[in-house]
Scaffold this active site. Sequence first.
Site, PDB file in Angstrom:
ATOM      1  N   HIS A  33       0.868  -1.185   0.000  1.00  0.00           N
ATOM      2  CA  HIS A  33       0.000   0.000   0.000  1.00  0.00           C
ATOM      3  C   HIS A  33       0.900   1.230   0.000  1.00  0.00           C
ATOM      4  O   HIS A  33       2.149   1.106  -0.043  1.00  0.00           O
ATOM      5  CB  HIS A  33      -0.947  -0.031   1.209  1.00  0.00           C
ATOM      6  N   HIS A  36       4.069   1.288   2.152  1.00  0.00           N
ATOM      7  CA  HIS A  36       5.251   0.604   1.603  1.00  0.00           C
ATOM      8  C   HIS A  36       5.891   1.445   0.497  1.00  0.00           C
ATOM      9  O   HIS A  36       7.116   1.546   0.402  1.00  0.00           O
ATOM     10  CB  HIS A  36       4.864  -0.745   0.989  1.00  0.00           C
ATOM     11  N   GLN A  60       7.059 -15.246  12.231  1.00  0.00           N
ATOM     12  CA  GLN A  60       6.610 -14.120  13.062  1.00  0.00           C
ATOM     13  C   GLN A  60       5.109 -14.171  13.331  1.00  0.00           C
ATOM     14  O   GLN A  60       4.544 -13.241  13.892  1.00  0.00           O
ATOM     15  CB  GLN A  60       7.039 -12.782  12.463  1.00  0.00           C
ATOM     16  N   GLN A 147       7.539   3.604  10.505  1.00  0.00           N
ATOM     17  CA  GLN A 147       7.416   3.985  11.915  1.00  0.00           C
ATOM     18  C   GLN A 147       6.113   3.428  12.524  1.00  0.00           C
ATOM     19  O   GLN A 147       5.951   3.385  13.730  1.00  0.00           O
ATOM     20  CB  GLN A 147       7.458   5.524  12.004  1.00  0.00           C
ATOM     21  N   LYS A 148       5.191   2.953  11.666  1.00  0.00           N
ATOM     22  CA  LYS A 148       3.950   2.389  12.220  1.00  0.00           C
ATOM     23  C   LYS A 148       4.281   1.207  13.134  1.00  0.00           C
ATOM     24  O   LYS A 148       3.673   1.027  14.168  1.00  0.00           O
ATOM     25  CB  LYS A 148       2.985   1.944  11.125  1.00  0.00           C
ATOM     26  N   VAL A 175       2.058   6.503   7.126  1.00  0.00           N
ATOM     27  CA  VAL A 175       1.176   7.053   6.082  1.00  0.00           C
ATOM     28  C   VAL A 175      -0.258   6.700   6.479  1.00  0.00           C
ATOM     29  O   VAL A 175      -0.538   5.559   6.852  1.00  0.00           O
ATOM     30  CB  VAL A 175       1.522   6.466   4.692  1.00  0.00           C
ATOM     31  N   MET A 183      -2.169   3.257   7.489  1.00  0.00           N
ATOM     32  CA  MET A 183      -2.236   2.236   6.431  1.00  0.00           C
ATOM     33  C   MET A 183      -1.586   0.942   6.899  1.00  0.00           C
ATOM     34  O   MET A 183      -0.538   0.963   7.548  1.00  0.00           O
ATOM     35  CB  MET A 183      -1.549   2.746   5.179  1.00  0.00           C
ATOM     36  N   SER A 184      -2.258  -0.158   6.590  1.00  0.00           N
ATOM     37  CA  SER A 184      -1.777  -1.474   6.991  1.00  0.00           C
ATOM     38  C   SER A 184      -2.360  -2.492   6.027  1.00  0.00           C
ATOM     39  O   SER A 184      -3.511  -2.341   5.582  1.00  0.00           O
ATOM     40  CB  SER A 184      -2.271  -1.787   8.410  1.00  0.00           C
TER      41      SER A 184
HETATM   42  O1  PAF Z   1       7.168  -4.998   8.767  1.00  0.00           O
HETATM   43  C1  PAF Z   1       7.074  -6.027   8.060  1.00  0.00           C
HETATM   44  O2  PAF Z   1       6.418  -6.044   7.005  1.00  0.00           O
HETATM   45  C2  PAF Z   1       7.758  -7.310   8.503  1.00  0.00           C
HETATM   46  O3  PAF Z   1       7.724  -7.444   9.888  1.00  0.00           O
HETATM   47  C3  PAF Z   1       9.191  -7.426   7.990  1.00  0.00           C
HETATM   48  C4  PAF Z   1      10.084  -6.331   8.531  1.00  0.00           C
HETATM   49  C5  PAF Z   1       9.202  -7.380   6.468  1.00  0.00           C
HETATM   50  C6  PAF Z   1       9.796  -8.775   8.422  1.00  0.00           C
HETATM   51  O4  PAF Z   1       9.055  -9.841   7.950  1.00  0.00           O
END
Ligand code: PAF
Length: 284
Positions: A33, A36, A60, A147-148, A175, A183-184
Amino acid sequence: MKICQTIAEMRSDQGARAKTGRFGFVPTMGALHEGHLSLVRAAKKQSEVVAASIFVNPTQFGPNEDFAKYPRTFERDCELLKNEGVDFLFAPSAEEMYPKGAVTWVTVEGLSDKLCGRSRPGHFRGVTTVVSKLFHIVEPDIAFFGQKDAVQLVLIRRMVRDLNMPVEIVGCPIVREADGLAMSSRNAYLSPEERKSATVLNRTLKEIRKHFDQGERSTSKLLSAGIKIFQQEPGARLDYLEIIDPESLHAARTISKEALVAIAAYIGTTRLIDNGMLQSNLVV
Ligand code: PAF
């Protein structure tokens, strides 16, 4: 844009880029989005050659989290990155990134179990492990993060410092949508009704800023003011709202110089995060 799906391919191109100046890197999990793209634009400004990665990192995500349904929009992402002038895209499979039987982890002790790390055990261990692997594979001079994910950024900076990684870390501003929602990629999960409720995260931060700007420095009073606003939103469930030192992540009782306000909340089943800095003025 050259797409590399294996580590060997990604490494074989490094000779070519080494001669051409600074190498910038934007790691992502895809479903791109404007947030990024702002990282990519910052990378384009500050480096001669830019690589991005798209890898939905399984380590993660917790066992009951959204790894399987995390949005995957690879073709569209490639178009967007191409249009921004990205030179390399590293897009490995999970098997490529994690050799069978891998048992080695990178953990930032004392920080990785705070805030999101408390609600999502193992999350930050997965993040710092994959980011350190990506840094070893891509070997960037400079890497860009939003920074989000403020706590993620603190941990990555700490990992880079502690492990002497030769990469500069740049944090880029959040953003937001016109109504303040950060935005996410996970915003795609929200129903129209939930989308309206989701603005409560930013409204809570704004209320805290208002009281801070009026001179309040007691964090318990600032938090109570924020929680009052949050509780008016029936569609939202608070995970945490904290005011913390932006380096140590320790809770602060009063604010002398600056502090980070961080919030995580469930809107329906979607977990969203947001944050802002309290300085002379809080940018949220
Ligand atoms: O912020 C993200 O999208 C993820 O945590 C990252 C840094 C790409 C690691 O998978």
